[in-house]
Design a protein around this motif. Structure first.
Motif, PDB file in Angstrom:
ATOM      1  N   HIS A  51      29.408  40.661  45.235  1.00 43.11           N
ATOM      2  CA  HIS A  51      30.217  39.536  44.782  1.00 43.11           C
ATOM      3  C   HIS A  51      31.679  39.924  44.889  1.00 43.11           C
ATOM      4  O   HIS A  51      32.009  41.049  45.277  1.00 43.11           O
ATOM      5  N   TYR A 129      26.824  32.475  39.091  1.00 44.54           N
ATOM      6  CA  TYR A 129      28.022  33.301  38.934  1.00 44.54           C
ATOM      7  C   TYR A 129      28.666  32.857  37.636  1.00 44.54           C
ATOM      8  O   TYR A 129      29.215  31.743  37.544  1.00 44.54           O
ATOM      9  N   VAL A 131      31.472  33.257  34.806  1.00 47.13           N
ATOM     10  CA  VAL A 131      32.858  33.730  34.707  1.00 47.13           C
ATOM     11  C   VAL A 131      33.388  33.357  33.335  1.00 47.13           C
ATOM     12  O   VAL A 131      33.127  32.244  32.849  1.00 47.13           O
ATOM     13  N   HIS A 225      33.419  38.465  35.782  1.00 46.34           N
ATOM     14  CA  HIS A 225      32.541  37.736  36.693  1.00 46.34           C
ATOM     15  C   HIS A 225      31.178  38.438  36.742  1.00 46.34           C
ATOM     16  O   HIS A 225      31.130  39.640  37.015  1.00 46.34           O
TER      17      HIS A 225
END
Length: 238
Positions: A51, A129, A131, A225
């Motif tokens: 990532h 993902y 965050v 993240h």
């Protein structure tokens, strides 16, 4: 829409892996909670999943997103005798009893995107993902205004993105024994697989994201993240 976030970590931040049976038990508990509209369970993806921010701290061994259209439904489930207390330190899931929980209820903004065709198997688990921005902005309203006006149009360009959420904080009541946090924002991008997530975050779109990041109004606290595998919970109670 409101979402209860709960991140579980081992004391000292040691890396642990929860067994599939533990995830099933967690899903059973959440599935019995009344008044929910959706619930997701997140856990770490295979080692080596690429990532855009590999130097961030590792993701938690377990993260939950529990959604309701009314914040009161989440607060009711988090009462001292509420259904979600079964996930706490004295709860019915033995593997969670020694873990520390970090928790928050937030307002959810789910952004419209061009829908992808559904795959034949339902793509379970998918890959998200997660965050978060834990700190403070000099002018929070201006910060959110810039973010919501400028970042989502770039997020929508990620190849094969299925979902985009931006969550902002609210006042709320209740919670498991553990730390309440007041993060100013959390986001979620969802993809069908770790491979799709890695490919999207290696695309030229990430350069646009970083360029806009440098235009954000002043804020402190940075961000983190986490790529995470994701499964939806089957809700059994209206």
């Amino acid at each position: 829409m409101f979402c209860y976030f709960a991140h579980f970590r081992a004391p000292g931040g040691s890396a642990i892996a929860l067994e599939p049976e533990t995830l099933d038990r967690v899903a059973d508990v959440i599935g019995q909670v009344s008044g929910l509209s959706r619930a997701l369970i997140h856990w770490p993806p295979p080692p080596g999943t690429r990532h855009a921010f590999p130097n961030d701290e590792p993701g938690p061994p377990l993260a939950l997103q529990v959604y309701a259209t009314q914040v009161e439904a989440l607060e009711e489930a988090l009462r001292p005798a509420g259904a979600l207390q079964a996930l706490g330190t004295a709860g019915v899931v033995p593997a969670l009893r020694g873990l520390r929980v970090q928790q928050q209820i937030m307002l959810v903004r789910r952004l419209a995107i061009e829908p992808l065709e559904e795959d034949a198997g339902g793509a379970t688990p998918r890959c998200s993902y997660l965050v978060h921005y834990p700190g403070q902005a000099a002018d929070l309203s201006a910060w959110h205004r810039h973010y919501i006006d400028h970042h989502p149009p770039i997020m929508r360009k990620f190849p094969k993105v299925r979902e985009i959420e931006i969550c902002t904080r609210v006042d709320w009541i209740g919670g498991l024994t553990g730390m309440r946090v007041d993060f100013m924002q959390r986001n979620k991008l969802m993809f069908d697989s770790p491979e799709d997530l890695s490919a999207a975050l290696a695309s030229p779109v990430i350069r646009e994201m970083r360029a806009d990041f440098h235009q954000f109004p002043e804020f402190a606290g940075g961000n983190a993240h986490y790529p995470m595998l994701t499964r939806a919970v089957i809700l059994r109670t209206p």
